[in-house]
Write an enzyme that holds these catalytic residues in place. Structure first.
Site, PDB file in Angstrom:
ATOM      1  N   GLY A  46     -11.621  -4.786  10.916  1.00  0.00           N
ATOM      2  CA  GLY A  46     -10.009  -5.002  11.128  1.00  0.00           C
ATOM      3  C   GLY A  46      -9.514  -3.806  11.320  1.00  0.00           C
ATOM      4  N   GLN A  51      -2.571   1.954  10.038  1.00  0.00           N
ATOM      5  CA  GLN A  51      -3.575   2.761   9.574  1.00  0.00           C
ATOM      6  C   GLN A  51      -3.898   4.035  10.488  1.00  0.00           C
ATOM      7  OE1 GLN A  51      -5.977  -0.986   8.873  1.00  0.00           O
ATOM      8  NE2 GLN A  51      -6.915   0.562   7.339  1.00  0.00           N
ATOM      9  N   CYS A  94     -11.636  -1.575   2.843  1.00  0.00           N
ATOM     10  CA  CYS A  94     -10.309  -1.046   3.678  1.00  0.00           C
ATOM     11  C   CYS A  94     -10.670   0.458   4.206  1.00  0.00           C
ATOM     12  CB  CYS A  94      -9.036  -0.986   2.884  1.00  0.00           C
ATOM     13  SG  CYS A  94      -7.853  -0.408   4.044  1.00  0.00           S
ATOM     14  N   LEU A  95     -10.512   0.483   5.522  1.00  0.00           N
ATOM     15  CA  LEU A  95     -10.960   1.749   6.123  1.00  0.00           C
ATOM     16  C   LEU A  95     -10.009   3.097   5.615  1.00  0.00           C
ATOM     17  CD1 LEU A  95     -11.424   1.064   9.905  1.00  0.00           C
ATOM     18  CD2 LEU A  95     -13.274   1.548   7.906  1.00  0.00           C
ATOM     19  N   HIS A 136      -5.620  -9.791   5.436  1.00  0.00           N
ATOM     20  CA  HIS A 136      -5.750  -8.240   5.055  1.00  0.00           C
ATOM     21  C   HIS A 136      -4.918  -7.299   6.097  1.00  0.00           C
ATOM     22  CE1 HIS A 136      -8.299  -4.692   3.302  1.00  0.00           C
ATOM     23  NE2 HIS A 136      -7.698  -4.252   4.716  1.00  0.00           N
ATOM     24  N   GLU A 137      -5.236  -7.518   7.534  1.00  0.00           N
ATOM     25  CA  GLU A 137      -4.597  -6.824   8.195  1.00  0.00           C
ATOM     26  C   GLU A 137      -2.990  -6.969   8.446  1.00  0.00           C
ATOM     27  OE1 GLU A 137      -6.334  -4.335   9.289  1.00  0.00           O
ATOM     28  OE2 GLU A 137      -7.996  -5.274   8.557  1.00  0.00           O
ATOM     29  N   HIS A 140      -1.111  -5.289   5.907  1.00  0.00           N
ATOM     30  CA  HIS A 140      -0.880  -3.892   6.242  1.00  0.00           C
ATOM     31  C   HIS A 140       0.218  -3.541   7.141  1.00  0.00           C
ATOM     32  CE1 HIS A 140      -4.480  -1.383   5.236  1.00  0.00           C
ATOM     33  NE2 HIS A 140      -5.280  -2.103   5.560  1.00  0.00           N
TER      34      HIS A 140
END
Ligand code: CO
Length: 168
Positions: A46, A51, A94-95, A136-137, A140
């Protein structure tokens, strides 16, 4: 299409509330394409626009279901319109916080509405890993990271680990 740079913890854009889009344009579709390239390159499931430094309410996921079938979604202006009362706990990463993972408790089921890249209304009834990735996204887009969903004690331990890693 292009692979974009991924912002990591400490970048201001990750803590901002992203702006809703008034229209889905070719520029939006280009951003979504670049986000998929970036996510696949980083081997994530995701990614949200903040990000990659774009403070807009755009997010993507590519999550396998129990049969390994990929559930791929790109959403503009996504909103969680229903959350189930049942919760479960699973490991998230998380990236934008590479190398850090922890169990996070979230609702098992959510219903998300938003716009597709073609500007059509979408409604996704999700559970399990897909529901988790969507939550989660969408977090963000509100400047929330998964570490914010942990106890202060757990978060403190992880942040010490993170700072140590960053110092190398
Ligand atoms: Co993330």
């Amino acid at each position: 299409m292009a692979v974009l740079g991924i912002k990591v913890l400490g970048a201001k854009v990750l803590r901002e509330r992203a702006a809703p889009l008034e229209a889905v344009t070719d520029e939006t579709r280009r951003l979504i394409g670049d986000m998929f390239d970036t996510m696949y390159e980083a081997e994530g499931i995701g990614l949200a626009a903040p990000q990659v430094g774009i403070s807009q309410r755009v997010m993507i996921v590519d999550v396998p279901d129990e049969d390994g079938v990929h559930q791929v979604h790109a959403l503009v202006n996504p909103v969680i319109v229903e959350s189930g009362s049942e919760t479960d706990k699973a490991t998230e990463g998380c990236l934008s916080i590479p190398g850090i993972e922890e169990d996070v408790t979230r609702p098992v089921r959510v219903v998300v509405e938003g716009l597709s890249p073609a500007a059509e209304s979408l409604r996704i009834e999700a559970e399990g890993l897909l529901a988790r990735a969507l939550q989660h996204e969408i977090d963000h887009l509100d400047g929330i990271l998964f570490i914010d969903r942990l106890s202060p004690l757990k978060r403190g331990i992880l942040m010490r680990k993170w700072r140590k890693k960053r110092r190398g």
